[in-house]
Design a protein around this motif. Structure first.
Motif, mmCIF file in Angstrom:
data_model
loop_
_atom_site.group_PDB
_atom_site.id
_atom_site.type_symbol
_atom_site.label_atom_id
_atom_site.label_comp_id
_atom_site.label_asym_id
_atom_site.label_seq_id
_atom_site.Cartn_x
_atom_site.Cartn_y
_atom_site.Cartn_z
ATOM 1 N N ARG A 129 -8.358 12.732 2.046
ATOM 2 C CA ARG A 129 -7.922 13.211 1.736
ATOM 3 C C ARG A 129 -7.206 11.385 1.251
ATOM 4 N NH1 ARG A 129 -8.180 13.779 -3.411
ATOM 5 N NH2 ARG A 129 -6.763 15.642 -3.761
ATOM 6 N N GLY A 130 -7.131 9.972 0.858
ATOM 7 C CA GLY A 130 -6.103 9.020 0.848
ATOM 8 C C GLY A 130 -6.647 7.722 1.479
ATOM 9 N N THR A 131 -7.732 8.355 2.415
ATOM 10 C CA THR A 131 -9.271 7.690 2.644
ATOM 11 C C THR A 131 -8.890 5.908 1.383
ATOM 12 O OG1 THR A 131 -9.735 9.436 3.710
ATOM 13 C CG2 THR A 131 -11.449 6.823 4.274
ATOM 14 N N LEU A 132 -9.665 6.101 0.753
ATOM 15 C CA LEU A 132 -9.060 5.076 -0.408
ATOM 16 C C LEU A 132 -7.650 4.811 -0.987
ATOM 17 C CD1 LEU A 132 -12.418 5.372 -2.305
ATOM 18 C CD2 LEU A 132 -12.459 4.236 -0.971
ATOM 19 N N ASP A 133 -7.216 6.142 -1.826
ATOM 20 C CA ASP A 133 -5.996 5.645 -2.175
ATOM 21 C C ASP A 133 -4.814 6.067 -1.234
ATOM 22 O OD1 ASP A 133 -4.162 5.058 -4.149
ATOM 23 O OD2 ASP A 133 -4.790 7.460 -5.123
ATOM 24 N N THR A 134 -4.339 5.202 -0.452
ATOM 25 C CA THR A 134 -4.608 3.639 -0.003
ATOM 26 C C THR A 134 -4.694 3.604 1.425
ATOM 27 O OG1 THR A 134 -2.145 3.235 -0.613
ATOM 28 C CG2 THR A 134 -4.192 2.641 -2.337
ATOM 29 N N LYS A 135 -4.607 4.745 2.710
ATOM 30 C CA LYS A 135 -4.684 4.316 3.381
ATOM 31 C C LYS A 135 -5.288 3.310 4.397
ATOM 32 C CE LYS A 135 -3.014 9.239 4.853
ATOM 33 N NZ LYS A 135 -3.004 9.776 5.346
ATOM 34 N N VAL A 136 -6.818 3.097 3.220
ATOM 35 C CA VAL A 136 -7.447 2.159 3.880
ATOM 36 C C VAL A 136 -7.271 0.864 3.253
ATOM 37 C CG1 VAL A 136 -8.759 2.074 1.196
ATOM 38 C CG2 VAL A 136 -10.269 1.196 4.219
ATOM 39 N N THR A 137 -6.242 0.242 2.361
ATOM 40 C CA THR A 137 -5.394 -0.824 2.244
ATOM 41 C C THR A 137 -3.891 -0.617 3.412
ATOM 42 O OG1 THR A 137 -5.591 -0.315 -0.297
ATOM 43 C CG2 THR A 137 -4.070 -2.353 0.350
ATOM 44 N N MET A 138 -3.678 0.085 3.987
ATOM 45 C CA MET A 138 -2.440 0.172 4.843
ATOM 46 C C MET A 138 -3.314 -0.534 6.462
ATOM 47 S SD MET A 138 0.341 2.971 5.889
ATOM 48 C CE MET A 138 1.874 2.717 6.426
ATOM 49 N N ALA A 140 0.719 -0.579 -0.017
ATOM 50 C CA ALA A 140 0.140 -0.142 -0.111
ATOM 51 C C ALA A 140 1.081 1.048 0.099
ATOM 52 C CB ALA A 140 -0.852 0.224 1.405
ATOM 53 N N HIS A 141 0.766 2.516 0.131
ATOM 54 C CA HIS A 141 1.222 3.312 0.236
ATOM 55 C C HIS A 141 0.543 4.785 0.445
ATOM 56 C CE1 HIS A 141 -0.920 6.306 -3.138
ATOM 57 N NE2 HIS A 141 -1.360 4.832 -3.653
ATOM 58 N N TYR A 142 0.845 5.153 1.866
ATOM 59 C CA TYR A 142 0.764 6.114 2.833
ATOM 60 C C TYR A 142 1.084 7.767 2.125
ATOM 61 C CZ TYR A 142 5.226 6.263 4.694
ATOM 62 O OH TYR A 142 6.574 6.446 4.728
ATOM 63 N N ASP A 143 1.123 7.897 1.599
ATOM 64 C CA ASP A 143 1.582 9.204 0.768
ATOM 65 C C ASP A 143 0.257 9.911 -0.164
ATOM 66 O OD1 ASP A 143 1.716 7.898 -1.247
ATOM 67 O OD2 ASP A 143 3.085 9.506 -2.370
ATOM 68 N N VAL A 144 0.023 10.802 -0.159
ATOM 69 C CA VAL A 144 -1.642 11.163 -0.780
ATOM 70 C C VAL A 144 -1.155 12.394 -1.624
ATOM 71 C CG1 VAL A 144 -2.745 11.103 1.357
ATOM 72 C CG2 VAL A 144 -2.595 12.879 0.733
ATOM 73 N N GLU A 181 -2.586 -1.939 -4.103
ATOM 74 C CA GLU A 181 -3.294 -1.571 -5.210
ATOM 75 C C GLU A 181 -4.166 -1.821 -6.679
ATOM 76 O OE1 GLU A 181 -1.997 2.575 -5.647
ATOM 77 O OE2 GLU A 181 -4.230 3.280 -6.279
ATOM 78 N N GLY A 182 -5.172 -1.910 -6.835
ATOM 79 C CA GLY A 182 -5.567 -2.183 -8.393
ATOM 80 C C GLY A 182 -6.436 -2.113 -7.957
ATOM 81 N N PHE A 207 4.793 -6.742 4.478
ATOM 82 C CA PHE A 207 3.804 -5.710 4.601
ATOM 83 C C PHE A 207 4.743 -4.919 4.075
ATOM 84 C CE2 PHE A 207 1.982 -7.937 8.468
ATOM 85 C CZ PHE A 207 1.283 -8.177 7.714
ATOM 86 N N ALA A 208 4.409 -3.834 2.783
ATOM 87 C CA ALA A 208 5.409 -3.307 2.082
ATOM 88 C C ALA A 208 4.718 -1.611 1.431
ATOM 89 C CB ALA A 208 6.092 -3.807 0.667
ATOM 90 N N PHE A 209 5.033 -0.438 2.695
ATOM 91 C CA PHE A 209 4.929 0.706 2.151
ATOM 92 C C PHE A 209 5.342 1.771 1.752
ATOM 93 C CE2 PHE A 209 2.803 -1.199 6.094
ATOM 94 C CZ PHE A 209 1.426 -2.185 5.492
ATOM 95 N N SER A 210 5.135 2.156 0.527
ATOM 96 C CA SER A 210 5.701 3.839 0.044
ATOM 97 C C SER A 210 4.970 4.674 0.471
ATOM 98 C CB SER A 210 5.571 3.317 -1.633
ATOM 99 O OG SER A 210 5.753 4.987 -1.751
ATOM 100 N N GLY A 211 5.342 5.551 1.056
ATOM 101 C CA GLY A 211 5.968 6.769 1.231
ATOM 102 C C GLY A 211 5.445 8.449 -0.157
ATOM 103 N N GLY A 212 5.444 7.710 -1.597
ATOM 104 C CA GLY A 212 6.393 8.456 -2.777
ATOM 105 C C GLY A 212 5.726 7.466 -3.579
ATOM 106 N N GLU A 213 4.676 7.338 -3.482
ATOM 107 C CA GLU A 213 4.317 6.557 -4.985
ATOM 108 C C GLU A 213 3.303 7.338 -5.755
ATOM 109 O OE1 GLU A 213 0.812 4.332 -7.089
ATOM 110 O OE2 GLU A 213 0.186 5.989 -6.056
#
Ligand SMILES: [Zn+2]
Length: 369
Positions: free
Chosen positions: A145-154, A116-120, A210-211, A177-183
């Motif tokens: 902002r970012g609720t769906l894209d993709t903090k909900v996934t994280m 998932a990614h946690y930047d918006v 995500e996808g 679990f791999a999370f990006s802060g700059g997707e």
């Protein structure tokens, strides 16, 4: 006269076959498996998501615009929100805000990665009815902002793991679990994570990212909402076109300035789209969704081999999602000339953003351009 009857007969048979095939083109039925009830603390999961949404983790191509404290705030919240994950899993911070957890399984043979990614993306506040980072729940809707894209996934991934760990569950295989802060800015976090796996020669059995989404009115003739599973993302490439001239005053120009020449190239490329290439998954999607379409489209999709050309033409004329599924697309997005209206540019540039069909490579696309 007899020949005419034979031709007429053949045409009738041909039409009858096409129509019969369309009529028989009905939705496939799939066995429905009973879902297992899942017990978890829903209230807590929502409260965690609200906290993630309240961190203003907006990423920008210009790093000076980013608020590093907000990213740190989110990362700092994680041990509080998911204490069991932090008790059992290892946690590594890789460069460029990449976060990597490892939840050890009983076997290490087929590890999975949940991403998932946690930047918006930045917010235009005027267009929001509420504070975009309020994380408020109004009428059953979580705003932010970012609720769906993709903090909900994280949050879903970490909450699920936290819940399972608290019940003593141990996965069969390792899970990362791999999370990006700059997707959103094509940051390097994700590729740093890939390097991390490659250096350790870890072969992954499954990667979930995500996808896809639930879309309506995208597939021709299908009105029902469709849950689309994204299995890959098209490649992306920017092509920069440059034309140089001797510049000068605009009062006595040559017949074509660099801007005129670039415009011609733009028109030529727009008029000649890349060739159609239907990948196997796309063909399977046409076969699945085409069965839910209107009769007219069923005629096309049930007789795909015959009507491929029609689809090609429709795609070229209408553009949009279906066309993007069929070929490499070219979108001209930027153009730059001289700084003043009365000066011929010594150099003009134009940028096209390409999305590559699996059939194409950067090299093959460049060759065609
Ligand atoms: Zn996203």
């Amino acid at each position: 006269m007899i020949i005419l009857y034979i031709i007429l007969g053949l045409v009738t048979v041909f039409l009858a076959v096409i129509l019969l095939r369309a009529a028989a083109f009905r939705p496939k039925t799939f066995p429905v498996t009973e879902s297992e009830p899942v017990e978890f603390d829903g209230e807590r999961a929502i409260a965690s998501l609200q906290q993630l949404v309240r961190c203003k983790t907006v990423s920008y191509y210009d790093p000076s615009k980013e608020d590093d404290e907000e990213f740190e705030k989110l990362i700092g919240l994680l041990p509080q929100l998911y204490p069991e994950v932090f008790r059992v899993c290892s946690f590594d911070r890789l460069p460029d805000r990449a976060l990597l957890f490892k939840w050890e399984g009983t076997s290490h043979d087929h590890p999975s990665v949940m991403m998932a990614h946690y930047d918006v993306v930045p917010v235009n506040e005027d267009q929001w009815e509420k504070d975009p980072f309020c994380g408020e729940i109004d009428n059953g809707v979580l705003w932010g902002r970012g609720t769906l894209d993709t903090k909900v996934t994280m949050n879903a991934v970490l909450t699920a793991a936290d819940t399972l760990i608290s019940k003593g569950f141990v996965p069969e295989n390792d899970i990362y679990f791999a999370f990006s802060g700059g997707e959103e800015i094509n940051g390097k976090g994700a590729s740093n994570i890939v390097d991390w796996f490659e250096e350790r020669k870890i072969d992954l059995g499954l990667v979930v990212d995500e996808g896809g989404g639930v879309v309506e009115n995208v597939f021709p003739g299908v009105k029902a909402p469709c849950g689309v599973v994204g299995i890959a993302e098209k490649g992306m490439m920017n092509a920069i076109f440059t034309v140089k001239s001797q510049g000068g005053h605009a009062s006595a120009p040559k017949p074509h300035t660099p801007v005129g020449i670039l415009s011609k190239a733009c028109c030529k490329l727009e008029a000649n789209p890349f060739p159609m290439h239907v990948t196997k998954p796309a063909a399977e999607m046409f076969d699945t969704l085409g069965r839910h379409s209107t009769f007219l489209y069923k005629i096309i999709f049930a007789n795909f081999g015959i009507f491929k050309g029609v689809l090609d033409l429709l795609g070229k004329k209408s553009g949009g999602e279906i066309n993007a599924l069929l070929r490499t697309t070219v979108a001209f997005t930027q153009m730059e000339g001289s700084a003043a209206p009365n000066v011929i540019p010594p150099q003009a540039t134009m940028v096209a953003n390409l999305r590559l069909n699996p059939m194409d490579t950067v090299e093959s696309a460049k060759a065609r351009l």
